[in-house]
Scaffold this active site. Structure first.
Site, short mmCIF file in Angstrom:
data_model
loop_
_atom_site.label_atom_id
_atom_site.label_comp_id
_atom_site.label_asym_id
_atom_site.label_seq_id
_atom_site.Cartn_x
_atom_site.Cartn_y
_atom_site.Cartn_z
N ARG B 220 0.84 -1.18 0.00
CA ARG B 220 0.00 0.00 0.00
C ARG B 220 0.89 1.24 0.00
O ARG B 220 1.97 1.24 0.59
CB ARG B 220 -0.91 0.01 1.24
CG ARG B 220 -2.10 -0.91 1.13
CD ARG B 220 -3.05 -0.47 0.01
NE ARG B 220 -4.23 -1.33 -0.11
CZ ARG B 220 -4.32 -2.34 -0.98
NH1 ARG B 220 -3.30 -2.63 -1.78
NH2 ARG B 220 -5.43 -3.04 -1.06
N GLU B 249 -4.54 7.51 -5.15
CA GLU B 249 -4.75 6.81 -6.43
C GLU B 249 -6.08 7.23 -7.02
O GLU B 249 -7.06 7.33 -6.28
CB GLU B 249 -4.73 5.29 -6.22
CG GLU B 249 -3.39 4.79 -5.71
CD GLU B 249 -3.36 3.27 -5.46
OE1 GLU B 249 -4.30 2.57 -5.88
OE2 GLU B 249 -2.40 2.82 -4.85
N HIS B 268 -1.60 0.19 -9.89
CA HIS B 268 -2.36 -0.73 -9.05
C HIS B 268 -2.84 -1.94 -9.87
O HIS B 268 -4.01 -2.33 -9.82
CB HIS B 268 -3.53 -0.02 -8.36
CG HIS B 268 -3.86 -0.67 -7.04
ND1 HIS B 268 -3.99 0.01 -5.84
CD2 HIS B 268 -4.06 -1.97 -6.71
CE1 HIS B 268 -4.28 -0.83 -4.87
NE2 HIS B 268 -4.31 -2.04 -5.38
#
Lengths: 305, 305
Positions: B220, B249, B268
Site C-alpha cells: 500500500r 490513487e 495498481h
C-alpha cells in the site's frame, strides 16, 4: 606431467581460479607455448586459431557452450573436445522468463503510459496456464522447463529423439513440428547450430504459431530464417520476438532487425560465461582426465553438440 | 434461506461463477435489494457505500485483499468481514520478479542500445546470490520468498511477530528495521495499510539500504514517505524503484513521481482480482458459513488485515 595452455580473453582470471584449485601434477604453461600443450582451456575461436600449432593436444575444454569454430570438417579432430554445460540454465531462465514477463505484464506499454502521465490500469496477462514450446531440450531446455512449471505453465518439447526431461508434458519429433507449434503461447529456441537445425524456424513453423505468440531465440541464429521472421512480425502474424543470437554477429548496422516491428534485440548476452563457474567445470573434468575416466560434456564432432 | 447481494463492477461475471456452483439454499438477490442481504460479496468501496442500507448483513466477502474502506472506525463492525487471500501470490511474484529481471538484465538500456543500432554486449547481472528483503510476510510475502529461493536468492523477512515462512532465511522485527535493510539488493514491501506500517519506508530505512538497491512497492502507498523516496532516487542514494501503489490513487497528474529519476510506475495492476479465482474463495467460504464453521481469511478490524 600434464601441461595446460589457457586461451581466453579472461586468461588471467581463469589462471587464478585454476591455480587456486592446486590441481595435482598440472603445469600451467606461459602464453604462446602452443606446441607443449597437452590440454587447452579457452574460447573455441581462439583454440581454432591456434589449432595448427597445438601439436601435442589431447584435450580441449571450451569455456562456451557453442563450439562451432572447432566443428569445421576441414579441421583436425584428433583430440577430445568438451564444452561448458549445466551452468547456463539458470541464467537463460532469468533471461527467457524476464522477457516473457516483460511481454505479459506489458512493461513497455506501462512505461509509455508513465511518460504520458496516464493512469493506465488496463489488465495485464499472466504466465499461469500458458503453454511454452521448447525447440531443443538439453540441459538449458530442461532448466527452462523447470522454471515454466514453477510458474504454472504447460511445456511442450521438440527434440531429435530424447524424451528425458520430466518437466516436459509432451514431446514432439521430426515430422510433428507444426503440430508442436499449434496453439503455443511462447516458442523458445535453445537449438545449437547443426545441419539439422538450420532455418528450422522458417515460414511454415511461424505460420503454425498463433498470431498472439511470442518467439525467443537464445540458441543460435542459424536456426532462424530471418526474412521469414521479419515478414511474420511486420504483418502481425506473430505478436513479438526477442533475439539474443543472429546469423551474423555482431548484427550488421544495416540489418532490418534493428527496426523490425515488435522485435527486441539483445547482444549474445543471455547467458554470460562467468570464469568462476566455468573453471569449476575444468577442475572437475581435470580430475577425470588424470584418472583416465570418461570426460564430462564431450562434444560429438559429427552431431555438432 | 441465505440471501446474497453481489456488489462489483464485474457483478455479472461473479454472478455467473456463483450460479455455476449451484450453492445449496442460496438466493442471489437482484441489484439494489440492500435491506434483504444477509451476505454481500464484492468490492470494499461499493460495500462501504451501501453499508447503511445493508441492515440484515451478517457476512461480507471482499473481492480484494485490501479492505481499507471498511476499516474506518466510524463504520459499523457488526458483521464478519473476510478478504481475498492466497490467489495474489503467484501474480505478485510475476510482477516483482519481472521487474527485478528488467533491472538486473538491463532490459531498458538494451532497448536504448537497439534504438541507437549499437551492439552492446556489456555484461548484465543475475538474481542468483542476491539478497531480497520482504517488508511483510503474509501469504503474498511467502510466495515471493518461495520464488526468490527458486532463483537462488537469500531472503530476509521483516514482520511484526510472525516467523512462519520456511523460505525466509532470517527474520527481523520492530527495532531491527535498519539492520534488516543493511546490505539488501532488493527491498519489496507487501505491507497493508495499518497505523503500524504508515511511512515505514522513510528516510532512515532508505538511507540504510545500499545505493545499488532497488525498491518495489506492491503493498500500500501509505507505507512510503514519498518525499523521502524522491530525494533518495534523485540523489542516487538508491538505484531505482518500481511502484504499483500510491498514497493517492489514481496518482495526481502533477505528482513528481511521473518524472522521478530511475522510477518506474504501474497503476495498481500488480495482482488483478480474476473473478473466477475470487469466486472460488466465496464458494468455499459459503460452505463454511452454512455449516457454521469459522470462515477463512477473517479480517481483524482493529489490526487492519
Amino acid at each position: 606431467m600434464p601441461t595446460l595452455l589457457i586461451l581466453s580473453r579472461n586468461a588471467a582470471e581463469y589462471r587464478r581460479h585454476v591455480e587456486a584449485a592446486r590441481l595435482p601434477g598440472l603445469e600451467i604453461l606461459p602464453p604462446d607455448h602452443f606446441s607443449e600443450a597437452e590440454i587447452v582451456f579457452g574460447e573455441p575461436n581462439l583454440i581454432c586459431a591456434a589449432l595448427p600449432q597445438l601439436t601435442a593436444l589431447q584435450w580441449a575444454q571450451s569455456t562456451w557452450a557453442g563450439v562451432e569454430p572447432l566443428l569445421n570438417p576441414d579441421l583436425r579432430r584428433d583430440y577430445q573436445l568438451t564444452n561448458a554445460r549445466g551452468v547456463f540454465g539458470g541464467l537463460m531462465s532469468e533471461y527467457v522468463f524476464g522477457y516473457l514477463l516483460l511481454h505479459e505484464r506489458k512493461m513497455l506499454p506501462r512505461l509509455a503510459a508513465q511518460l504520458r502521465r496516464t493512469w493506465d490500469a488496463s489488465p495485464t496477462g499472466t504466465l499461469r496456464g500458458k503453454t511454452l514450446g521448447l525447440l531443443g531440450v538439453g540441459s538449458i531446455g530442461a532448466e527452462l522447463a523447470r522454471t515454466a512449471k514453477f510458474f504454472g505453465m504447460t511445456v511442450r518439447g521438440f527434440t531429435r529423439l530424447s524424451e528425458t526431461c520430466p518437466q516436459v508434458d509432451q514431446y514432439f519429433h521430426g515430422p510433428d513440428l507444426l503440430r508442436f507449434a499449434a496453439g503455443l503461447d511462447y516458442l523458445v529456441s535453445v537449438l545449437p547450430n547443426t545441419t539439422a537445425t538450420r532455418q528450422l524456424v522458417g515460414a511454415n513453423l511461424l505460420a503454425a504459431l498463433p498470431a498472439s505468440a511470442l518467439f525467443i531465440n537464445v540458441g543460435r541464429g542459424s536456426a532462424v530464417d530471418e526474412s521469414a521472421l521479419i515478414h511474420a512480425l511486420e504483418t502481425e502474424a506473430l505478436a513479438g520476438a526477442v533475439l539474443d543470437v543472429f546469423a551474423e554477429e555482431p548484427l550488421p548496422v544495416e540489418h532490418p532487425f534493428w527496426q523490425t516491428k515488435n522485435l527486441l534485440l539483445t547482444f549474445h548476452t543471455s547467458a554470460p560465461s562467468f570464469p568462476l563457474e566455468i573453471s569449476k567445470i575444468f577442475i572437475e573434468n581435470y580430475a577425470r582426465y588424470v584418472a583416465g575416466s570418461a570426460l564430462w560434456y564431450c562434444v560429438d564432432f559429427e552431431r555438432g553438440y
